[in-house]
Design a protein around this motif. Structure first.
Motif, PDB file in Angstrom:
ATOM      1  N   THR A  17      -9.804   2.117  -1.959  1.00  0.00           N
ATOM      2  CA  THR A  17      -8.812   1.062  -2.120  1.00  0.00           C
ATOM      3  C   THR A  17      -9.542  -0.269  -2.282  1.00  0.00           C
ATOM      4  N   GLN A  42      -2.185   2.447   4.873  1.00  0.00           N
ATOM      5  CA  GLN A  42      -3.432   3.007   4.366  1.00  0.00           C
ATOM      6  C   GLN A  42      -3.743   4.327   5.057  1.00  0.00           C
ATOM      7  N   THR A  91     -11.732   0.895   2.280  1.00  0.00           N
ATOM      8  CA  THR A  91     -11.072  -0.239   1.640  1.00  0.00           C
ATOM      9  C   THR A  91     -12.062  -1.382   1.472  1.00  0.00           C
ATOM     10  N   LYS A 149      -5.926   1.953  -5.605  1.00  0.00           N
ATOM     11  CA  LYS A 149      -5.646   2.820  -4.462  1.00  0.00           C
ATOM     12  C   LYS A 149      -5.613   4.260  -4.966  1.00  0.00           C
ATOM     13  N   PHE A 200       0.819  -1.215   0.000  1.00  0.00           N
ATOM     14  CA  PHE A 200       0.000   0.000   0.000  1.00  0.00           C
ATOM     15  C   PHE A 200       0.851   1.263   0.000  1.00  0.00           C
TER      16      PHE A 200
END
Length: 477
Positions: free
Chosen positions: A425, A266, A272, A447, A262
């Protein structure tokens, strides 16, 4: 001359005052419309009980229910009608003797007798709040819309001079009685909707279709009738303004290789989607992020729609993640729902309350698929959840939605409802079989914020923990 009240009048109904931006404008007449059993009488009693609690005088004028019936409704919620004057009238029996005189005078005499009895009770008791139940009887007596309209206009003028807030209960809407101009007499109109699906409990909604001088939260809002609470309204979530703050620290999983996928971690304020078939490790990913956040001293909220609480704890413990302790000390908030018994509006209110009270950093919904499958209109539920996700994003929360795909193995998988647009994401988990062994794959498909790794990695879930390694393709033979 008495100074006219300007402060909004609280309805006594949880959530409704929020929709009304504080309550009902004072000294006005309002209509509550809905089918029998929709909740009108319960709301009317809550309205009067709120007045009694505030030291006000209140009257319930009943043309359709007896005092004993009203007391029975109140007792079912643990309420008492002490402090409420119940005027039990019968529009048909009040002038039973007059009905024998002439058929041309019966309706007028009944109307006059009913009106006089109500006005006398108001003059004697001098209430601040009044409920009139119901307009159906007056509509039947008057016989036509123009006469009914004149009667309401006269009653409205009578109440206005005495600074009374009145609720008029009605079983018909403007379209049903072909008299929308009648609704125009009222300062506000609140409608109750009751719908029975093929499976599950009754779904109830409320709409403030008209309210003069108040910037209401319009549209439908979910509601419920609960024993001991009465009617509870769940206003739709309206995302607030983005919180101004410095760039937050990245939220990490505790597995360095996964965080590297990532771009280091995150971001808070994002959503997500963890998508995969059964057995790919979706819930494990959620537990992983929850554990890491809790170890950092942050608060986490987990909402279960399929897995039992004990099953969740045991699965996590089998991977070396002891979440019971965090749950006991209050930093891990878990709500285990029966998905068939909660509406989208109520769920959104529960999430909002927990996030605000606990300053939650990570929210997990496991599974979002189970939540959608319990609702009659999944497309509408997706739109409702979108508002909730916007609220969570603006509160700086990382939200993880667990989304299940059909099938167990292979690539021919799909989703019932397209939810991909909800995620900032997308973490895709897959599983394949080779020579008697299942191999789990993990990929960051999307993302929006910052860099991410597009390579496929292999996911290992063992008793000693979770690990991610570069994928080693199986050589072709």
């Amino acid at each position: 001359m008495t100074k006219r009240k300007t402060k909004p009048v609280a309805t006594g109904v949880a959530g409704l005052d929020e929709i009304l931006r504080g309550g009902l404008p004072p000294a006005n007449l309002y209509m509550l419309q809905g089918a029998p059993g929709a909740g009108k009488t319960t709301v009317a009693l809550q309205f009067l009980l709120a007045g009694v609690a505030n030291g006000e005088k209140c009257i319930y004028v009943s043309l359709s229910q007896t005092k004993a019936e009203l007391e029975s409704i109140a007792r079912s919620h643990g309420w008492s009608l002490d402090g409420i004057r119940v005027e039990e009238l019968s529009a048909s029996d009040a002038v039973s003797g007059a009905a024998d005189q002439t058929i041309f005078q019966t309706a007028e005499l009944r109307l006059d007798e009913t009106r006089q009895a109500i006005e006398q009770a108001i003059e004697e008791h001098k209430p601040s709040r009044l409920v009139y139940d119901s307009l159906l009887e007056i509509r039947l007596i008057t016989g036509d819309t123009p006469r009914f309209r004149r009667e309401l206009l006269g009653f409205k003028a009578f109440l206005a001079k005495r600074d009374v807030v009145a609720l008029l209960l009605d079983t018909q809407s403007g379209a049903a009685m072909n008299g929308e101009e009648v609704e125009g007499i009222a300062h506000g109109v609140i409608r109750f909707d009751k719908h029975l699906e093929d499976f599950g409990p009754v779904r109830r909604r409320i709409e403030v279709s008209k309210m003069r001088g108040v910037p209401i939260a319009d549209g439908y809002h979910d509601m419920a009738i609960r024993e001991g609470e009465g009617v509870v309204v769940f206003p739709r979530i309206v995302p607030g303004e983005e919180r101004a703050s410095a760039k937050p620290d990245l939220i990490k999983s505790g597995v360095a290789a996964l965080d590297d996928m990532f771009g280091g971690g995150q971001e808070g304020g994002t959503t997500t989607l963890v998508i995969g078939q059964a057995g790919t490790g979706k819930s494990t990913m959620a537990s992983l992020y929850a554990t890491a956040a809790l170890k950092r001293g942050e608060s986490v909220a987990l909402f279960l729609f399929e897995e039992r609480l004990e099953t969740f704890f045991r699965r996590s413990e089998g991977l070396g993640m002891d979440l019971r302790t965090f749950h006991k000390d209050g930093r891990l908030i878990i709500r285990d729902f029966n998905p068939n018994e909660i509406s989208p509006g109520e769920f959104a209110q529960v999430v909002q309350a927990i996030v605000e009270e606990n300053k939650t950093r990570v929210v997990v919904i496991d599974s979002f698929t189970g939540y959608l499958n319990s609702l009659p209109n999944r497309e509408k539920a997706v739109r409702d959840i979108q508002s909730l996700l916007k609220y969570l994003a603006r509160a700086g929360v990382l939200t993880m939605l667990i989304v299940a795909q059909h099938g167990l193995l292979g690539q021919n998988v799909s989703l019932d409802v397209d939810v991909s647009f909800l995620g900032d994401t997308v973490l895709l988990l897959r599983i394949a079989e080779h020579e008697g062994r299942l191999r789990r794959n993990i990929t960051v498909v999307k993302k929006r914020h910052g860099p991410h790794d597009l390579d496929v990695h292999e996911l290992f879930i063992r008793s000693e923990g979770v690990s991610v390694v570069p994928y080693n393709p199986i050589p072709e033979t």
